[in-house]
Design a protein around this motif. Structure first.
Motif, mmCIF file in Angstrom:
data_model
loop_
_atom_site.group_PDB
_atom_site.id
_atom_site.type_symbol
_atom_site.label_atom_id
_atom_site.label_comp_id
_atom_site.label_asym_id
_atom_site.label_seq_id
_atom_site.Cartn_x
_atom_site.Cartn_y
_atom_site.Cartn_z
ATOM 1 N N ALA A 127 31.637 34.903 16.280
ATOM 2 C CA ALA A 127 31.250 35.290 17.636
ATOM 3 C C ALA A 127 30.219 36.412 17.623
ATOM 4 O O ALA A 127 29.304 36.445 18.459
ATOM 5 C CB ALA A 127 32.491 35.719 18.422
ATOM 6 N N GLU A 128 30.346 37.327 16.652
ATOM 7 C CA GLU A 128 29.443 38.481 16.592
ATOM 8 C C GLU A 128 28.057 38.119 16.075
ATOM 9 O O GLU A 128 27.044 38.633 16.579
ATOM 10 C CB GLU A 128 30.053 39.569 15.706
ATOM 11 N N SER A 177 26.756 34.711 15.205
ATOM 12 C CA SER A 177 26.123 33.418 15.446
ATOM 13 C C SER A 177 25.322 33.430 16.745
ATOM 14 O O SER A 177 25.629 34.182 17.676
ATOM 15 C CB SER A 177 27.170 32.299 15.477
ATOM 16 N N ASP A 229 36.765 34.005 13.241
ATOM 17 C CA ASP A 229 36.310 33.714 14.609
ATOM 18 C C ASP A 229 35.560 34.911 15.189
ATOM 19 O O ASP A 229 34.547 34.744 15.886
ATOM 20 C CB ASP A 229 37.497 33.364 15.500
ATOM 21 N N SER A 230 36.035 36.118 14.881
ATOM 22 C CA SER A 230 35.379 37.327 15.383
ATOM 23 C C SER A 230 33.981 37.485 14.789
ATOM 24 O O SER A 230 33.020 37.822 15.504
ATOM 25 C CB SER A 230 36.242 38.551 15.052
#
Length: 287
Positions: free
Chosen positions: A12-13, A15, A8-9
C-alpha cells in the motif's frame, strides 16, 4: 516469513497504479527496440531459454507489458508483481522479495540509454528479472535470499552509500543533468564508500553485495550462462561480458564492492544451482 499484514502495508505504501494508457507510442517503441536487441544478443547465453521464459512471464516484444498480464503469468508460480515509482529502500525490496513480490518500476529509460541505464526501469525489472522466474530453482533462491536480507538491519553507513548511489544514478539517467552536479555526486559516492570501508562490513552490506553479484550480474554453469537481471536487461553489457574476468562464486564476493554507473569489470560464476545455494548457506551463517 513476513506477516501478510506487513506485506500488505508495504504494498500500500510503495505501489502505484501503472496507468497503462499513459504510455506513449514512443515508449512502446523504446520497449520494442530494447527487447528485440536483447533477444538478438541473449540467444544461447541465458540460463533459461529466452523466448519461452520471456513470453511465459507475460511479455511480448511489441509493447510494454501490463501488470495484469504479468500477474496472470506469475500466478501459477506463486509470485506477483507490483508497480513502483523507482528506487525503493533495500530493506523493503528484500522484504517483498521474501514474500514472492517483485517490484517493477513504471518508467522506461530514454532512447539515448537504450543499452544500459543506472536506474530501475521497466526494461530492467520486467525484461531483466521476470524471465528467470520461469525457473523453480531460481524462484526458490531469490525468495530465500530475500528472507535472509529481510532479517538484517541497515546501518547508517549502509544507508549513506545507498542514498549517494541513488542520487548519482538518477543524475546519470537524466540526459539534461549538469556535468558539475554529476561530478559532485560521484565524489559523494566515493566519500560514502570510504566512510563505509572505515567500519566492519555489516550484514546488510554483505547481502547487498551478494545480491548484486548473483541476482543482478550472476552467471551459472560450465558455459557461464546469464541469470542476473542486470545482464538480461543490458544489451550493451552482454556484448562484452565474456571479455572480462570471470571468477568462481564464493561468499567472499561479499567483500567486493560495486559501482552502478558502468558495466561490471568482472563477474562471478556459480557451478550450479546447488553451488549457488551452498554459498547462500555460507552467507546466512555470516548474518
Amino acid at each position: 516469513m513476513q506477516s501478510s499484514c506487513r506485506i500488505d502495508s508495504l504494498i500500500a505504501e510503495f505501489s502505484i497504479h501503472q496507468a497503462y494508457g499513459r504510455y506513449t507510442k514512443d515508449e512502446h517503441d523504446t520497449w520494442a527496440l530494447a527487447t528485440s536487441e536483447l533477444r538478438e544478443v541473449l540467444q544461447g547465453q541465458t540460463a533459461v531459454e529466452f523466448h519461452s521464459a520471456f513470453e511465459g512471464t507475460g511479455m511480448a516484444s511489441t509493447h510494454i507489458p501490463s501488470l495484469a498480464d504479468i500477474n496472470d503469468a506469475l500466478k501459477p508460480h506463486g509470485w506477483k508483481a507490483i508497480v513502483v515509482e523507482g528506487f525503493i529502500p533495500p530493506d523493503v525490496f528484500m522484504t517483498l522479495q521474501a514474500s514472492a513480490v517483485l517490484p517493477i518500476t513504471r518508467s522506461i529509460r530514454s532512447r539515448e540509454q537504450l543499452g544500459y541505464t543506472p536506474v530501475p526501469d521497466i526494461i530492467h525489472e520486467a525484461a531483466g528479472h521476470l524471465p528467470m522466474l520461469h525457473l523453480e530453482e531460481y524462484r526458490s533462491f531469490l525468495q530465500r535470499l530475500g528472507e535472509i536480507g529481510s532479517r538484517v538491519t541497515l546501518q547508517e553507513t549502509d544507508l549513506l552509500v545507498y542514498e549517494k548511489q541513488k542520487a548519482l544514478a538518477e543524475l546519470l539517467a537524466d540526459t539534461q543533468s549538469d556535468a558539475n552536479r554529476i561530478a559532485q555526486a560521484k565524489r559523494d559516492v566515493v566519500c560514502a564508500v570510504r566512510e563505509a570501508k572505515a567500519h566492519p562490513v555489516s550484514a546488510a552490506r554483505r547481502i547487498a553485495r551478494f545480491h548484486w553479484w548473483t541476482v543482478e550480474y550472476g552467471l551459472i554453469g560450465a558455459d557461464h550462462l546469464i541469470y542476473g537481471a542486470g545482464l538480461w536487461s543490458s544489451a550493451g553489457e552482454v556484448r562484452g561480458f565474456r571479455r572480462v574476468p570471470h571468477y568462481r562464486l564464493s561468499v567472499e564476493c561479499c567483500e567486493q564492492s560495486f559501482d552502478i554507473d558502468h558495466a561490471q569489470p568482472f563477474y562471478f560464476v556459480a557451478d550450479s544451482w546447488d553451488h549457488l545455494n551452498f554459498e547462500l548457506d555460507q552467507l546466512e551463517c555470516l548474518t
